[in-house]
Every structure is written in C-alpha cells, then in structure tokens.
Design an enzyme around this catalytic site. Sequence first.
Site, PDB file in Angstrom:
ATOM      1  N   ASP A 109       5.972 -92.338 -13.681  1.00  0.00           N
ATOM      2  CA  ASP A 109       7.390 -92.733 -13.655  1.00  0.00           C
ATOM      3  C   ASP A 109       7.956 -93.042 -15.044  1.00  0.00           C
ATOM      4  O   ASP A 109       9.170 -93.122 -15.208  1.00  0.00           O
ATOM      5  CB  ASP A 109       7.575 -93.966 -12.770  1.00  0.00           C
TER       6      ASP A 109
ATOM      7  N   ARG B  88      10.769 -94.767  -8.100  1.00  0.00           N
ATOM      8  CA  ARG B  88      11.256 -95.824  -7.201  1.00  0.00           C
ATOM      9  C   ARG B  88      12.335 -96.668  -7.846  1.00  0.00           C
ATOM     10  O   ARG B  88      13.295 -97.072  -7.219  1.00  0.00           O
ATOM     11  CB  ARG B  88      10.083 -96.766  -6.863  1.00  0.00           C
TER      12      ARG B  88
ATOM     13  N   GLU C 190      13.855 -90.730  -5.802  1.00  0.00           N
ATOM     14  CA  GLU C 190      13.659 -91.378  -4.494  1.00  0.00           C
ATOM     15  C   GLU C 190      14.282 -92.774  -4.429  1.00  0.00           C
ATOM     16  O   GLU C 190      14.640 -93.248  -3.354  1.00  0.00           O
ATOM     17  CB  GLU C 190      12.162 -91.462  -4.174  1.00  0.00           C
TER      18      GLU C 190
ATOM     19  N   ARG D  97       2.056 -85.827  -8.757  1.00  0.00           N
ATOM     20  CA  ARG D  97       0.974 -86.665  -9.299  1.00  0.00           C
ATOM     21  C   ARG D  97      -0.363 -85.958  -9.319  1.00  0.00           C
ATOM     22  O   ARG D  97      -1.314 -86.437  -9.937  1.00  0.00           O
ATOM     23  CB  ARG D  97       0.833 -87.923  -8.432  1.00  0.00           C
TER      24      ARG D  97
HETATM   25  O1  F6P Z   1       4.318 -95.585  -9.239  1.00  0.00           O
HETATM   26  C1  F6P Z   1       4.234 -94.215  -9.233  1.00  0.00           C
HETATM   27  C2  F6P Z   1       4.712 -93.629  -7.973  1.00  0.00           C
HETATM   28  O2  F6P Z   1       4.361 -92.305  -8.099  1.00  0.00           O
HETATM   29  C3  F6P Z   1       6.184 -93.779  -7.565  1.00  0.00           C
HETATM   30  O3  F6P Z   1       7.076 -92.913  -8.174  1.00  0.00           O
HETATM   31  C4  F6P Z   1       6.129 -93.581  -6.084  1.00  0.00           C
HETATM   32  O4  F6P Z   1       7.187 -94.186  -5.423  1.00  0.00           O
HETATM   33  C5  F6P Z   1       4.860 -94.255  -5.736  1.00  0.00           C
HETATM   34  O5  F6P Z   1       4.013 -94.160  -6.862  1.00  0.00           O
HETATM   35  C6  F6P Z   1       4.185 -93.692  -4.530  1.00  0.00           C
HETATM   36  O6  F6P Z   1       2.988 -94.382  -4.349  1.00  0.00           O
HETATM   37  P1  F6P Z   1       2.017 -94.199  -3.127  1.00  0.00           P
HETATM   38  O7  F6P Z   1       1.256 -92.955  -3.377  1.00  0.00           O
HETATM   39  O8  F6P Z   1       1.142 -95.390  -3.166  1.00  0.00           O
HETATM   40  O9  F6P Z   1       2.871 -94.110  -1.912  1.00  0.00           O
END
Ligand code: F6P
Length: 341
Positions: free
Chosen positions: A128, A172, A223, A274
């Site tokens: 992020d 987020r 998001e 990711r």
């Molecule tokens: O903090 C990184 C992030 O990729 C955010 O952009 C995203 O909202 C969140 O993690 C999602 O996390 P998880 O995989 O735990 O739902």
Amino acid sequence: MRIAVLTGGGDCPGLNAVIRAIVRRSVRDHNSEVIGYLEGWRGPLDNMVMPLTLQGTGGLIQRGGTILRTSRTNPFDFEKGPERIIDSIKKHDIDALIAIGGEETCGIANRMFLEHKLNVVCVPKTIDNDLNATDFTFGFDTAVNIVAEALDRLHTTAESHNRVLVCEVMGRHAGWIACYGGIAGGADFILVPEKIYPLKEITDAIKKRHVRGKDFSILVVAEGARLENESPEHEERNSVGQSKRGGVGERLAKLIEAETGYETRAMVLGHIQRGGTPTAFDRVLATRFGVHAADLVLEKKFGRMVSLSGSKITDVPIADAVDSLKTLDMDLYKVAEVFFG
Ligand code: F6P
C-alpha cells in the site's frame, strides 16, 4: 550474534528477498547465526522457529510470498503475550530480532522495544506504500505494475464492447496504488480514500468522453475510497478488527450505469496485486533494506527502522513510522486529474 527474523501482516512481493539479504550479510559477513520465527508475531508467542541458512535462503530473490509465512497476530491481545515473546527470545538465545512488516508489525515492535526492552530493528513492508518515514516500501512497485498491466488488458476489452470498466484495487486507507497504477494504465478517472468526488462529476467526465467519440472508459477505485453520501458506519472488520473495505467498485459501477445508461462492469483485482514475483525495483529495494537491517543489528542500533530517503538507504526511529499513515501526495493526484474525462 544470534538473530531472529519474522514477517508480519499481509504478505508482499520482496519479503523473501529481504530474508535472503539479512542471512547473507549476517552469516557471511558478520559471522552471525540467523533463525526465523514462523507466522509473524505468532512465532515468538508460540515458539515456532526454523533455521535460516545460506543454503536454505539461496535462490529466493525472485520468489513471492514469505518462506516464514505470516499472520496478523498481535501479542498485546494475549494474556502475558509480550512476556511470552521475551521468554522465547531468551529460550532461543537471541540477541536481536528483525521484524519485517507494515504499520501493525512495526507498531508492535516499537512497543516491545519501549515497554519490554526487546532489541529490535524493523524493515518497512506494504504494497500500500502508506507507511510513514520511508519514501517507498518494497512490494508497492510490483503491485503498481500488476495494476498497470491489468488496465492495459481492460482497455482492449472495454474498447471492443463500448463498456465502462471499473477496476477496484487495494488500498484501505491510502490511494497510492490506485493513483500510480491509474496514471500508468491511462485511467479516465481515479478514486482514492483521500478525496470524495461527487458522482455527477464522475459521470459528466465519462459522458464528455463518449461525446468526444470515445465509447469506453476505464476507472480505477481504491478499495478504501468512499462514494458521495456513503458513511463508514457499516464497515466490515477483519480478524484483528481492521476495517475490511471493498465492494466500492461494484457500487460505483451500478451508479454509473444508472446515471449514464452505458453498460458498466466492475472487477476486483484483489490479492493478485500481492502475489507472485517482485519487480526488479522491489528486489533491489528489498535487498538493500535487508543488508542495512543486518548492519543495524551489528551496530546495536535498536529501535530503528530501515528507510528509503531519495535514493539513499538510511534509518529512522520506528516511532516515526507508526504515528500516522502516509496518505497520498495530493500533488501527484492533481497530475492524475489532468487525465480525467
Ligand atoms: O495491508 C495491505 C493490504 O493489501 C490492503 O491493501 C488490503 O486491504 C489488505 O492488505 C488485505 O488483507 P487481507 O489479505 O488480510 O484481507
């Protein structure tokens, strides 16, 4: 010295490159031993360890994810959690811990340093890019490249079907991925958590494009972006109580279609941002961070976080990074706005 490493929070391309660099520098150049704690702060809490050797960490630079696995465990949520961490550190005869993570992981490391005298050094990680006190975190460049490639692909299908396509991306609390990815992918509108646009301005921009002879539009929405008149009240929460945003792309697509009459579809890029191999930029940044973290440990500079400042690697107090989030640079957003509509 005996050094432990852990990776906490969401995974991120480049984590293995950091681990590889820490082991290489510490074992080969500093004559230290390195072990890994598994699954973030759950590792020291429950004594889950694995050896990290030169041989075992070779060939990792291009591998996504983390060989140590990860979790969002917060030891401060557990009865005697911090004390259990200290016990584990003593049990394994560890002189220093390197915690690789984002705001939550670094925040915990800072409390362990200040309140429990843990010898800890942090490496900043998040796709992020919303961590303060560093110009960039590794993983961000990879995520942005994935968004840009997705937008290139969405362009050809949107154009073929005269559609409006809304691409929801991660972020987020901050619009870094949306803004960088959107600029790179030639988005016609980008929505970020830092600014609420009236729906009419969005639909007017799309209509103007169509009047100009463009029969398709591509929108990027973070998001965590809010639409006009939306309140944060009913946000879903994840296992550690963080707001679990998302769904905004679908909501926006429905509103656009209702208002413009153009066929509109939404897609969520999600965890694809990711996963997989890090870009060359992230491999190099992660490697530089890992080497610097190992050097900080050797110099016993604890309570510090590795940081990128301009083109130089430096270090700052962990506290500087966890006080507040680094929201989007609105000058950059103004550049993106030049291309709206
Ligand atoms: O903090 C990184 C992030 O990729 C955010 O952009 C995203 O909202 C969140 O993690 C999602 O996390 P998880 O995989 O735990 O739902």
